[in-house]
Scaffold this motif. Structure first.
Motif, PDB file in Angstrom:
ATOM      1  N   LYS A 224      -0.360  -6.203  -5.605  1.00 22.43           N
ATOM      2  CA  LYS A 224      -1.336  -5.223  -5.120  1.00 22.43           C
ATOM      3  C   LYS A 224      -1.015  -4.755  -3.698  1.00 22.43           C
ATOM      4  O   LYS A 224      -1.556  -3.757  -3.239  1.00 22.43           O
ATOM      5  N   TYR A 225      -0.129  -5.514  -2.997  1.00 21.79           N
ATOM      6  CA  TYR A 225       0.272  -5.109  -1.651  1.00 21.79           C
ATOM      7  C   TYR A 225       1.585  -4.325  -1.660  1.00 21.79           C
ATOM      8  O   TYR A 225       2.133  -4.019  -0.608  1.00 21.79           O
ATOM      9  N   LYS A 226       2.085  -4.018  -2.827  1.00 18.12           N
ATOM     10  CA  LYS A 226       3.401  -3.381  -2.939  1.00 18.12           C
ATOM     11  C   LYS A 226       3.454  -2.022  -2.261  1.00 18.12           C
ATOM     12  O   LYS A 226       4.485  -1.617  -1.712  1.00 18.12           O
ATOM     13  N   SER A 227       2.352  -1.295  -2.267  1.00 18.54           N
ATOM     14  CA  SER A 227       2.339   0.058  -1.724  1.00 18.54           C
ATOM     15  C   SER A 227       2.136   0.115  -0.216  1.00 18.54           C
ATOM     16  O   SER A 227       2.177   1.198   0.383  1.00 18.54           O
ATOM     17  N   LEU A 228       1.925  -1.023   0.445  1.00 21.87           N
ATOM     18  CA  LEU A 228       1.671  -1.026   1.876  1.00 21.87           C
ATOM     19  C   LEU A 228       2.965  -0.825   2.666  1.00 21.87           C
ATOM     20  O   LEU A 228       4.059  -1.149   2.200  1.00 21.87           O
ATOM     21  N   SER A 229       2.803  -0.324   3.860  1.00 18.02           N
ATOM     22  CA  SER A 229       3.948  -0.135   4.751  1.00 18.02           C
ATOM     23  C   SER A 229       4.372  -1.466   5.347  1.00 18.02           C
ATOM     24  O   SER A 229       3.670  -2.480   5.212  1.00 18.02           O
ATOM     25  N   GLU A 232       1.842  -2.798   7.807  1.00 17.99           N
ATOM     26  CA  GLU A 232       0.646  -3.291   7.118  1.00 17.99           C
ATOM     27  C   GLU A 232       0.923  -4.624   6.422  1.00 17.99           C
ATOM     28  O   GLU A 232       0.069  -5.516   6.398  1.00 17.99           O
TER      29      GLU A 232
END
Length: 303
Positions: A224-229, A232
């Motif tokens: 679920k954190y894959k899309s964070l920069s 982040e």
């Protein structure tokens, strides 16, 4: 011996005399029956009295033996009252003797077991060493550190402790166990035990991950954190590790949680406000709330 008169003799007597002799014979037979019952009860009484004497002698011998071994207090499950007395003169009903016999039989219980106080188990070597450390002058390195080692599968805290104990680790010196990455175990120990702990592990070919960084965003495995920069992800990694530190402080004893909290703060993993302090509200009170108002209420684990 028969107590009945021949019928020919009874027929030759007057009716009154025959009736009188018949009544006398009936009373005589009744008294003979009660005499037999009394003799039986007397024999039972003598047998039970002998058993009671033997039991009291056995108890006295065991008391003497145990007193010589450890001066332990002894209790028995039997009554040691005086021996049963001879039954009273029989009454007019035969059932009285049956009741008296049952009471005499149940009044004596031969003891079958003795309850003795248990000898306290001597303290283990680890317990003695832990107690001695309380009164020793602090020497050697101070502070704490996490030792990171690999894991081949998902493990529980109990499994890690049991496995380390099998390998010869003093698990009483382990302060915290966490899982900062899916293939890594973090173990918090005091610096005075760190060298011996690592030596024990390397002796059985367990690699020490000296280069592991618990704040590395690569440790985050939750998709679920894959899309964070990248920035982040670094914040999330810091929050996850801070949450692990706060959880560790929650389960440490107050006198240990305070210095460990300062160590976490010096590393920049928690804030100064999160360091636990001893409660002054009296015995049995713990330490203050670990969760600062600014901290997230829930953080997903990285496993």
């Amino acid at each position: 011996m028969s107590t009945l008169l021949p019928s020919s003799v009874m027929q030759g007597m007057s009716p009154d005399l025959a009736s009188f002799l018949g009544n006398m014979q009936a009373q005589f037979m009744s008294l003979q029956q009660r005499t037999n019952e009394l003799e039986s009860l007397a024999a039972t009484n003598a047998r039970l009295t002998a058993q009671l004497v033997n039991a009291e002698k056995l108890i006295a011998d065991l008391r003497s033996q145990l007193a010589s071994q450890g001066n332990c207090q002894i209790t028995t499950n039997a009554s040691t009252s005086s021996a049963p007395t001879t039954p009273k003169e029989p009454g007019t009903e035969a059932s009285t003797w049956a009741t008296t016999a049952a009471a005499a039989h149940n009044s004596v219980v031969v003891p079958t077991a003795l309850s003795v106080c248990k000898t306290p188990r001597p303290p283990s070597v680890r317990q003695v060493a832990a107690s001695a450390r309380m009164f020793a002058i602090p020497t050697g390195p101070k502070g704490y550190q996490y030792v990171y080692i690999p894991r081949s599968r998902r493990l529980t805290h109990r499994e890690v402790r049991n496995s380390l104990k099998t390998l010869g680790v003093d698990t009483g010196r382990i302060l915290d166990i966490n899982f900062p990455a899916k293939d890594v175990v973090g173990i918090l120990v005091h610096n005075q035990y760190a060298e011996k702990f690592q030596t024990t592990l390397t002796t059985v070919a367990i690699e020490i991950l000296d280069a592991f960084d618990p704040l590395d965003p690569k440790n985050i495995a939750d998709p679920k954190y894959k899309s964070l920069s990248d920035s982040e992800l670094e914040e999330v990694a810091a929050e996850l590790h801070s949450d692990r530190c706060m959880k560790a402080l929650k389960y440490l004893r107050p006198h240990v949680a305070v210095p460990v909290g300062h160590f976490f703060c010096d590393q920049g993993w928690i804030s100064k406000e999160d360091i636990p302090v001893h409660s002054v509200s009296g015995p049995g009170a713990g330490i203050h709330d670990f969760q600062s108002p600014s901290r997230r209420t829930s953080v997903a684990m990285s496993e």
